[in-house]
Scaffold this motif. Structure first.
Motif, short mmCIF file in Angstrom:
data_model
loop_
_atom_site.label_atom_id
_atom_site.label_comp_id
_atom_site.label_asym_id
_atom_site.label_seq_id
_atom_site.Cartn_x
_atom_site.Cartn_y
_atom_site.Cartn_z
N SER A 37 0.81 -1.13 0.13
CA SER A 37 -0.07 0.14 0.06
C SER A 37 0.73 1.24 -0.06
O SER A 37 0.51 2.08 -0.80
N LEU A 38 2.16 1.28 0.88
CA LEU A 38 2.81 2.52 0.78
C LEU A 38 3.60 2.62 -0.47
O LEU A 38 3.88 3.63 -1.04
N ASN A 39 3.86 1.32 -0.74
CA ASN A 39 4.78 1.50 -2.51
C ASN A 39 3.85 1.96 -3.10
O ASN A 39 4.60 2.72 -4.13
N VAL A 40 2.55 2.00 -3.46
CA VAL A 40 1.79 2.51 -4.40
C VAL A 40 1.81 4.19 -4.35
O VAL A 40 2.06 4.85 -5.03
N LEU A 41 1.83 4.62 -2.83
CA LEU A 41 1.76 6.10 -2.64
C LEU A 41 3.36 6.64 -2.81
O LEU A 41 3.50 7.61 -3.62
N THR A 42 4.29 5.94 -2.17
CA THR A 42 5.33 6.47 -2.16
C THR A 42 6.49 6.04 -3.38
O THR A 42 7.13 6.61 -3.83
N GLY A 43 6.25 4.62 -3.39
CA GLY A 43 7.30 3.97 -4.44
C GLY A 43 6.64 4.23 -5.88
O GLY A 43 7.64 4.74 -6.61
N MET A 44 5.72 4.42 -6.16
CA MET A 44 5.19 4.57 -7.64
C MET A 44 4.67 6.09 -7.55
O MET A 44 5.28 6.80 -8.79
N THR A 45 4.10 6.72 -6.90
CA THR A 45 3.82 8.06 -7.10
C THR A 45 4.83 9.14 -6.54
O THR A 45 4.47 10.36 -6.87
N GLY A 46 5.67 8.95 -5.70
CA GLY A 46 6.78 9.53 -4.90
C GLY A 46 5.97 10.30 -3.98
O GLY A 46 6.62 11.64 -3.62
N GLN A 47 4.86 10.26 -3.32
CA GLN A 47 4.29 10.99 -2.51
C GLN A 47 4.55 10.17 -0.79
O GLN A 47 4.16 9.36 -0.70
N THR A 48 5.38 10.91 0.03
CA THR A 48 5.70 10.67 1.22
C THR A 48 4.41 10.41 1.84
O THR A 48 3.69 11.29 2.17
N SER A 49 4.72 9.27 2.71
CA SER A 49 3.32 9.06 3.68
C SER A 49 4.01 8.69 5.17
O SER A 49 4.56 7.76 5.27
N LEU A 50 3.99 9.57 6.26
CA LEU A 50 4.26 8.94 7.58
C LEU A 50 2.73 8.85 8.31
O LEU A 50 3.08 8.69 9.40
N GLY A 51 1.68 8.40 7.50
CA GLY A 51 0.50 8.47 8.34
C GLY A 51 -0.11 7.02 7.96
O GLY A 51 -1.23 6.97 8.17
N GLN A 52 0.74 5.86 7.16
CA GLN A 52 0.25 4.88 6.72
C GLN A 52 -0.82 4.29 7.91
O GLN A 52 -1.76 3.46 7.51
N ALA A 53 -0.08 4.05 8.96
CA ALA A 53 -0.53 3.47 10.12
C ALA A 53 -2.05 3.97 10.50
O ALA A 53 -2.89 3.41 10.89
N GLY A 54 -2.35 5.41 10.02
CA GLY A 54 -3.75 6.01 10.38
C GLY A 54 -4.70 5.30 9.60
O GLY A 54 -5.84 4.83 9.84
N PHE A 55 -4.45 5.10 8.19
CA PHE A 55 -5.39 4.43 7.28
C PHE A 55 -5.63 2.81 7.91
O PHE A 55 -6.50 2.29 7.75
N MET A 56 -4.47 2.17 8.16
CA MET A 56 -4.72 0.90 8.88
C MET A 56 -5.39 0.91 9.88
O MET A 56 -6.42 0.01 10.07
N ALA A 57 -5.29 1.87 10.98
CA ALA A 57 -6.28 2.12 11.93
C ALA A 57 -7.64 2.19 11.68
O ALA A 57 -8.40 1.39 12.14
N VAL A 58 -7.89 2.89 10.55
CA VAL A 58 -9.40 3.13 10.21
C VAL A 58 -9.81 1.84 9.69
O VAL A 58 -10.88 1.56 10.23
N GLY A 59 -9.22 1.35 8.82
CA GLY A 59 -9.54 -0.09 8.45
C GLY A 59 -9.81 -1.24 9.50
O GLY A 59 -10.89 -1.90 9.69
N ALA A 60 -9.20 -1.19 10.39
CA ALA A 60 -8.97 -2.19 11.50
C ALA A 60 -10.28 -1.86 12.41
O ALA A 60 -11.11 -2.62 12.43
N TYR A 61 -10.42 -0.61 12.86
CA TYR A 61 -11.63 -0.46 13.73
C TYR A 61 -12.65 -0.37 12.94
O TYR A 61 -13.91 -1.15 13.42
N VAL A 62 -12.98 0.08 11.74
CA VAL A 62 -14.32 -0.10 11.11
C VAL A 62 -14.61 -1.41 10.65
O VAL A 62 -15.76 -1.74 11.22
N SER A 63 -13.65 -2.40 10.49
CA SER A 63 -14.00 -3.43 10.11
C SER A 63 -14.55 -4.50 11.68
O SER A 63 -15.33 -5.27 11.46
#
Ligand SMILES: Nc1ncnc2c1ncn2[C@@H]1O[C@H](COP(=O)(O)OP(=O)(O)O)[C@@H](O)[C@H]1O
Ligand SMILES: [Mg+2]
Lengths: 261, 359
Positions: free
Chosen positions: B49-75
């Motif tokens: 998931s981070l590779n799509v954003l940072t590796g392919m698109t070049g957009q830095t993300s230091l908040g990936q765990a935030g998206f993971m948390a949203v997925g974890a809690y919502v599910s």
């Protein structure tokens, strides 16, 4: 038919009026050139003509359509394409992918078809690969399709940038100092290449160039700018004789050739 | 038959699953090792998931765990509402045998609920990806890093004060619906949809933006659109990973998703090889397993882990995999970039590939 038209465009950077009251009308089949000393504002004109800068005054028209407030990708979709003075290739992609990237805005499969790889995905990819290969073949770059772009020799990188620009199927091609950093042999090849594009595709070409000999040989209409002002325009012979041009440009730079950054 | 022949390179995928399953049945793999393998799968999805954003698109993300948390809690909310903990027991498990190998599956309705929860987690995370991606369009590098870091922390603080997810005490009673099968399934699915993304006009547009945004714009790529797509897509995948995590751990605490988790994923990505799908697989696998392997030397564990990281980055700046791809993925990203197992010797030392694949 006019493909690119600018009506009295100017741009101001803080206190600096980098380009003042510039106009141009480029038709299909034209080869026009912009010349002028370093820092005169040539690249800035290109940036306004391709949507990278918004002119503070005046409007740019592509194929008769006003481009006010449009982004560069919309200029491209309207029929414009360009290269850069400092080569801007996608260095971590292959030569073939560099060209295929220029077809992005014409791809006809959606996100879901991409994820699931439908027949439409395969046929579109094949179409684009074939078209890109055809262009690369036309410009003798097929030997390099699998190379990374930055592993190409310098002259070939310039050529690839032109091929990539042509892949968007433009009606006007803008070249910013395509001969910069080339040796005389490479320049000869480049002149042939530009003539070929002109003859085979019949598109309008606007070229910024430092090499006087090349410009005189290739362009049928020349604009000279100095300190952002258009000081002279006309056929190569008119421009060559103009005292203002000799004073501002030829006088200072005649023997220098391409010394731009 | 033709179809089978064409896809025989993918045979490795079910084979790995069967191998793990058989070894587990034969009690060669204990539950601890199985748990580590599941964690590798969860982290692998995150790194892709981070590779799509940072590796392919070049957009830095230091908040990936935030998206993971949203997925974890919502599910977790979805599944624990639909299957209250008291109703969930191993009675819901169905056992059967094929030959000598025993299989156990959860009942179909429970699996459907799990898939539903996972989808919900992914979709809500994707919505957050849109919310954070759109205003960040003009930001780059360090600035984007700060914004995404802030986003992750905001998510965590929101969870800490939300009653229905147990505030800062943590959320309990999540049904244990994830198992090795599901995690393996979603990890493979992620690899394939990321590969499909990379090898398409979408992935190429993203990579063009990464390498030269102005040039991308002037060849007709709507850079804003593709950056938002990358954010949304990446967040969706991170949300899926979050759901796997929630239904493996059965217990969620907001501090699990602190920014240190986000930076871990950045490290995994760079260690494996940023921009390469296979590199992301390898980075996630190696760096998830490493601390577990080092557990025997408990005191020196983190020292050695840190040292190895430094060594990897110093000696293999393009990652362990040096930008290569496994051949079975069928990615043609530059002649020398394909990895065959016969290459094994060359990437252990030698700087050769660094120069070729680098920059
Ligand atoms: N974004 C900008 N901000 C401020 N000044 C600029 C900007 N872009 C160009 N200029 C200025 O405009 C002038 C013309 O530059 P340029 O168009 O690059 O010249 P040329 O291409 O003719 O050599 C220079 O003085 C340059 O410093
Ligand atoms: Mg210039």
């Amino acid at each position: 038919m006019s493909v690119l038209k600018a009506d009295h465009i100017s741009i101001q950077f803080g206190g600096l009026r980098a380009v003042n009251d510039f106009s141009i009308d480029l038709n299909l089949g034209d080869i026009q050139a912009i010349i002028g000393p370093n820092g005169a504002g040539k690249t800035t004109v290109f940036n306004m003509l391709t949507g990278i800068y918004q002119p503070t005054e005046g409007t740019v028209y592509v194929n008769g359509k006003s481009m006010k407030g449009c982004k560069p990708y919309q200029f491209t979709a309207a029929g414009l394409s360009r290269t850069f003075q400092n080569i801007r290739l996608f260095n971590r992609s292959t030569v073939l992918d560099n060209v295929k990237m220029a077809y992005t805005f014409k791809m006809k499969y959606n996100f879901w078809e991409m994820l699931t790889r439908t027949g439409n995905y395969y046929s579109e990819e094949k179409r684009v690969t074939d078209e890109a290969m055809r262009l690369l073949e036309m410009f003798d770059l097929t030997y390099a399709t699998d190379y990374f772009a930055n592993n190409l020799p310098y002259g070939e990188q310039r050529k690839l940038e032109i091929v990539r620009a042509l892949a968007t199927a433009p009606q006007a091609l803008l070249l910013d100092e395509p001969a910069a950093g080339m040796n005389p042999n490479e320049i000869d090849d480049l002149v042939k290449l530009i003539r070929r594009i002109h003859d085979e595709m019949g598109i309008g070409i606007l070229i910024i160039e430092h090499h006087m000999k090349m410009v005189m040989a290739i362009a049928d209409f020349i604009k000279v700018i100095d300190f952002g002002e258009t000081i002279c325009e006309g056929s190569p012979s008119t421009v060559q004789k103009d005292p203002k041009v000799i004073e501002a440009y030829l006088g200072r730079h005649a023997n220098e050739g391409g010394s731009d950054k | 038959m033709n179809w089978l022949k064409k896809n025989r390179k993918f045979i490795i995928i079910p084979l790995i699953y069967l191998l793990v399953h058989v070894l587990n049945q034969a009690k060669i793999l204990n539950n601890y090792i199985l748990q580590v393998l599941m964690l590798i799968g969860i982290n692998l999805i995150m790194v892709e998931s981070l590779n799509v954003l940072t590796g392919m698109t070049g957009q830095t993300s230091l908040g990936q765990a935030g998206f993971m948390a949203v997925g974890a809690y919502v599910s977790a909310i979805v599944t624990s509402i639909l299957i209250p903990a008291k109703n969930f027991s191993s009675a819901a498990l169905i056992s059967f045998k094929i030959g000598k190998i025993g299989f156990q599956i959860t009942s179909i309705p429970q699996n459907l609920i799990f898939l539903l929860g996972t989808l919900a987690g992914g979709v809500v995370a994707a919505i957050f990806g849109y919310i954070i991606g759109t205003p960040s369009l003009k930001l780059k590098g360090d600035y984007l890093a700060i914004v995404t870091l802030g986003f992750g922390e905001v998510i965590r603080q929101i969870i800490r004060v939300t009653p229905i997810v147990g505030k800062s005490f943590g959320m309990v009673g999540i049904p244990k619906l994830a198992n090795f099968f599901w995690i393996y399934f979603f990890a493979m699915l992620t690899i394939f949809i990321c590969r499909n993304f990379m090898d398409s006009s979408y992935g190429r547009a993203c990579m063009a933006i990464r390498d030269n945004e102005i040039a991308a714009d002037t060849i007709g790529i709507n850079t804003a659109r593709y950056k938002v797509i990358a954010f949304v897509y990446s967040a969706f995948i991170a949300g899926i990973s979050g759901s796997m995590f929630a239904h493996t751990m059965v217990y969620l605490h907001p501090d699990t998703f602190a920014y240190t988790k986000s930076t871990d994923y950045v490290i995994y990505l760079y260690a494996g090889g940023v921009g390469s799908i296979s590199g992301s697989i390898l980075g996630a696998a190696a760096l998830t397993a490493l601390p577990e392997i080092l557990r025997q030397i408990s005191n020196w564990r983190l020292v050695i882990y840190g040292l190895l990281l430094v060594l990897i980055i110093l000696f293999r700046p393009t990652g362990l995999f040096g930008g290569r791809e496994f051949s079975f993925l069928g990615l043609k990203t530059g002649g020398i970039k394909i990895f065959h197992f016969s290459d094994l010797w060359s990437w252990i030392g030698k700087k050769k590939s660094v120069e070729e694949a680098g920059k």
